[in-house]
Design a protein around this motif. Structure first.
Motif, PDB file in Angstrom:
ATOM      1  N   TYR A   1       0.849  -1.188   0.000  1.00 51.97           N
ATOM      2  CA  TYR A   1       0.000   0.000   0.000  1.00 51.97           C
ATOM      3  C   TYR A   1       0.887   1.242   0.000  1.00 51.97           C
ATOM      4  O   TYR A   1       1.709   1.424   0.899  1.00 51.97           O
TER       5      TYR A   1
ATOM      6  N   LEU B   1       0.419   4.708   0.183  1.00 50.64           N
ATOM      7  CA  LEU B   1       0.227   5.973   0.897  1.00 50.64           C
ATOM      8  C   LEU B   1       0.876   5.935   2.275  1.00 50.64           C
ATOM      9  O   LEU B   1       0.845   4.924   2.971  1.00 50.64           O
TER      10      LEU B   1
ATOM     11  N   ASP C   1      -0.885  10.646   4.618  1.00 54.70           N
ATOM     12  CA  ASP C   1      -1.714  10.774   3.414  1.00 54.70           C
ATOM     13  C   ASP C   1      -3.001   9.962   3.533  1.00 54.70           C
ATOM     14  O   ASP C   1      -4.054  10.380   3.053  1.00 54.70           O
ATOM     15  N   PHE C   2      -2.917   8.806   4.178  1.00 57.86           N
ATOM     16  CA  PHE C   2      -4.113   7.986   4.389  1.00 57.86           C
ATOM     17  C   PHE C   2      -5.120   8.729   5.265  1.00 57.86           C
ATOM     18  O   PHE C   2      -6.308   8.770   4.965  1.00 57.86           O
TER      19      PHE C   2
ATOM     20  N   ALA D   1      -5.394  11.882   5.584  1.00 56.99           N
ATOM     21  CA  ALA D   1      -5.881  13.032   4.809  1.00 56.99           C
ATOM     22  C   ALA D   1      -6.952  12.653   3.788  1.00 56.99           C
ATOM     23  O   ALA D   1      -7.673  13.532   3.298  1.00 56.99           O
ATOM     24  N   LEU D   2      -7.089  11.374   3.466  1.00 59.07           N
ATOM     25  CA  LEU D   2      -8.126  10.957   2.512  1.00 59.07           C
ATOM     26  C   LEU D   2      -9.531  11.324   2.984  1.00 59.07           C
ATOM     27  O   LEU D   2     -10.457  11.393   2.177  1.00 59.07           O
ATOM     28  N   ASN D   3      -9.699  11.581   4.274  1.00 62.71           N
ATOM     29  CA  ASN D   3     -11.020  11.911   4.797  1.00 62.71           C
ATOM     30  C   ASN D   3     -11.307  13.413   4.796  1.00 62.71           C
ATOM     31  O   ASN D   3     -12.301  13.853   5.354  1.00 62.71           O
TER      32      ASN D   3
ATOM     33  N   GLN E   1     -14.055  16.806  -0.085  1.00 63.51           N
ATOM     34  CA  GLN E   1     -13.694  16.878  -1.508  1.00 63.51           C
ATOM     35  C   GLN E   1     -13.731  18.330  -1.974  1.00 63.51           C
ATOM     36  O   GLN E   1     -14.617  19.086  -1.629  1.00 63.51           O
TER      37      GLN E   1
ATOM     38  N   GLU F   1      -6.398  22.671   7.101  1.00 68.36           N
ATOM     39  CA  GLU F   1      -6.504  21.214   6.964  1.00 68.36           C
ATOM     40  C   GLU F   1      -5.215  20.527   7.389  1.00 68.36           C
ATOM     41  O   GLU F   1      -5.244  19.488   8.051  1.00 68.36           O
TER      42      GLU F   1
ATOM     43  N   TYR G   1      -6.681   4.367  11.151  1.00 72.65           N
ATOM     44  CA  TYR G   1      -8.105   4.339  10.805  1.00 72.65           C
ATOM     45  C   TYR G   1      -8.888   5.256  11.746  1.00 72.65           C
ATOM     46  O   TYR G   1      -9.806   5.965  11.325  1.00 72.65           O
TER      47      TYR G   1
ATOM     48  N   GLN H   1      -8.211   8.886  10.845  1.00 74.27           N
ATOM     49  CA  GLN H   1      -8.965   9.217   9.643  1.00 74.27           C
ATOM     50  C   GLN H   1     -10.437   9.452   9.974  1.00 74.27           C
ATOM     51  O   GLN H   1     -11.052  10.407   9.516  1.00 74.27           O
TER      52      GLN H   1
ATOM     53  N   ARG I   1     -12.798  14.463  10.481  1.00 79.19           N
ATOM     54  CA  ARG I   1     -13.916  15.352  10.106  1.00 79.19           C
ATOM     55  C   ARG I   1     -14.802  15.706  11.288  1.00 79.19           C
ATOM     56  O   ARG I   1     -15.943  16.118  11.135  1.00 79.19           O
TER      57      ARG I   1
END
Length: 192
Positions: free
Chosen positions: A50, A52, A56-57, A59-61, A64, A74, A107, A110, A114
């Protein structure tokens, strides 16, 4: 709230229904349209390749947007989550090379990025050693003290009674609920 029961009694099915991933066969689930939910699964299929990094993982959350860079605000939010989940020193490590406990904390970071109002932990401690279980749940407990509501799915009676305040116990014969001090201790045949 702790959702507890042996394997196969419907704990994950209940959670998947709460998340809108499975249709509800009867009854209704009501919550505010703007309820922000964070979710930490028991397992994700992330192999050694994997690419990322942990940072970075996480930050995927981020929400958009039409542009590919992150704002200073951020970036600060990501770094705060890495710090609060004890991932700062390994944030640049590829997630695929992280240990099981480090992945679970990624996890969690992530899911928390938010600022959810409800966090669902779906047996997220099941594959961790004792130290990692307590480390992960202690992080969650700190957020809970700040007002985060948590649904913790487990089959571990000791963790349930230490970190829960109420329970929903699922069995093949039905369900029961109440304050955590009324959660029956499992028998030898039952959950851990």
């Amino acid at each position: 709230m702790v959702v507890i029961g042996d394997n196969g009694v419907g704990k994950t099915t209940l959670i998947r229904s709460l998340l809108g991933l499975l249709p509800i066969m009867s009854g209704t689930i009501n919550y505010a349209d703007d309820l922000r939910i964070g979710y930490v699964p028991q397992f994700r299929n992330i192999d050694d390749e994997y690419p990322l990094s942990i940072r970075d993982f996480v930050a995927l959350n981020l929400p958009q947007r039409p542009f590919p860079w992150i704002t200073k605000k951020e970036h600060r939010a990501i770094e705060r989550m890495l710090r609060l989940t004890n991932l700062t020193t390994i944030a640049d490590r590829p997630l695929g090379l992280a240990s099981g406990g480090e992945k679970q904390r990624a996890y969690l970071a992530q899911a928390l990025l938010r600022n959810p109002q409800l966090l669902i932990l779906d047996e997220s401690t099941a594959s961790l050693d004792n130290d990692m279980k307590y480390e992960l749940l202690n992080v969650v407990a700190r957020f809970q003290q700040s007002g985060l509501s948590v649904i913790f799915v487990t089959h571990d009676w000791e963790l349930a009674t230490e970190y829960g305040n109420r329970f929903l116990r699922l069995t093949p014969n039905g369900a029961s609920s109440g304050p955590i001090n009324e959660l029956p201790k499992p028998t030898v045949e039952g959950a851990k």
